[in-house]
Motif scaffolding. Structure first.
Motif: not given
Ligand code: SF4
Length: 390
Positions: A99, A123, A126, A144, A147
């Motif tokens: 990431v 992540p 998330q 973003q 993600h």
């Protein structure tokens, strides 16, 4: 949104203002990401509680409406943590290490201890935050998108590992029973294909196989295809990105408005303080004297005019700045009027909530309960798919 203390205009124009519109267009869930705050700041939680409540009040003051959206606190819905843990079982380590923000943040936040499992796994937390609500869309800016992409990959992997086989066998067994024993061989062949590939390609092959099966009646064939197509059950929903424009919001020194630069204007800051701050704000360096013409494109005050001022005022700034017929203080004064009016209104609404903390707690308690109902349902599906429904 992470609770990082009082929100500023960068947070407002970067996300919150957009949320306020979205709440009337979609079924929205907004939460205080307090566990996320720990991933980069576990060692000092002194202000965490006050930051959580001050952010909720900022949201309410800015116009998030508890009747139109669900607002809650992440840690008060423990299903976030459980789904994170369960997803961690199927997530390859390399996905998290790759990431982009993982290495970037470690570089940028050198003074913090980011060599923790929590930081590497954020992540994935998330992803759990998103997947728990079977969210169709996630409103994010360009930065973003990666993600959301990893969330899609995690969901796909989970569905691939747990979403097919159990269902397939149960459903096809029923289908076969209803068709009679003469199709047993076909069923075995279909099941083998499905188990080997477990995806739409298998259904396609099954279709071809069925096409060649002259013994099936048209109705039988359609029935079996119906069962097969209903089999690839998605437990977790792959979310789409809802790209939101993130306007440039410069701070007082012209750099991006950010708490870490100390260049912010608070969402509910005292108007007198804001007026003073504006007077010191950076302008086009070419305007040393009042008589020097300037260029708004090189001036952060202009970026704020674009957010606050009407077309007429903007034209006035453009012409006045370039011809030096207005001074920077005049220009800032015109910006201050709409800005202070909006900040003043938010401050007023915020004060009402500050004085009525029970109301705020009640809104969050209700939001947490509403969120938990959805979250529990998803976890039940997840347990079922993983064979953990006992
Ligand atoms: Fe900036 Fe306005 Fe001054 Fe031009 S007149 S430099 S736009 S503050």
């Amino acid at each position: 949104m992470r609770p990082t203390g009082q929100l500023h205009l960068g947070n407002y124009f970067g996300a919150l203002k957009n949320w306020i519109q979205l709440q009337y267009q979609y079924e929205c869930y907004f939460f205080v990401a307090d566990i996320h705050a720990l991933t980069t700041g576990y060692d000092d939680t002194t202000d965490l509680e006050s930051n959580v409540w001050s952010m909720v009040i900022d949201w309410l003051a800015a116009g998030l409406n508890p009747a139109a959206s669900t607002m809650f606190i992440q840690s008060r819905v423990p299903e976030h943590s459980e789904l994170h843990l369960l997803l961690s079982m199927v997530t390859p380590l390399g996905w998290l290490e790759r990431v982009p923000t993982y290495k970037d943040q470690q570089e940028q936040l050198k003074h913090k201890d980011l060599a923790t499992y929590g930081f590497l796994g954020y992540p994935l937390l998330q992803s759990a935050d998103i997947l728990l609500y079977k969210a169709a869309r996630v409103p994010v800016g360009e930065d973003q998108v990666a993600h959301v992409e990893i969330t899609r990959e995690v969901a796909r992997r989970f569905n691939h590992v747990f979403g097919h086989e159990r269902d397939f066998e149960a459903k096809v067994e029923k289908a076969i029973k209803s068709l009679g024993s003469r199709n047993g061989t076909r069923y075995k062949e279909l099941r083998r294909l499905y188990q080997e590939q477990g995806d739409e390609a298998a259904i396609e092959q099954a279709r071809t196989l069925l096409d060649g099966n002259v013994r099936l009646t048209v109705a039988d064939r359609e029935r079996l295809i119906g069962y097969l197509e209903g089999t690839g059950r998605s437990i977790l929903v792959e979310p789409e990105v809802l790209l939101t424009a993130t306007p440039k919001v410069p701070g007082l020194d012209g750099r991006k408005m950010s708490k870490s630069y100390g260049n912010t204007i608070g969402l509910r800051e005292d108007p007198d303080v804001v007026a003073k701050k504006l007077k010191t704000m950076q302008t086009d360096p070419a305007r040393v004297r009042r008589t020097d013409p300037g260029n708004p494109d090189k001036c952060p005050v202009w970026d704020l005019h674009k957010l606050y001022s009407d077309a007429q005022t903007q034209a006035w700034v453009q012409a006045g700045c370039r011809s030096a017929s207005i001074g920077c203080l005049d220009c800032k004064q015109r910006l201050a009027e709409p800005m202070l009016a909006e900040i003043g209104a938010m401050r007023e609404r915020g004060r009402e909530f500050e004085e009525n903390r029970d109301l705020v707690r009640g809104i969050i308690a209700e939001g947490c309960e509403k969120a938990r109902e959805v979250a529990r349902q998803t976890l039940e599906d997840v347990h079922q798919a993983m064979g953990m429904n006992y």
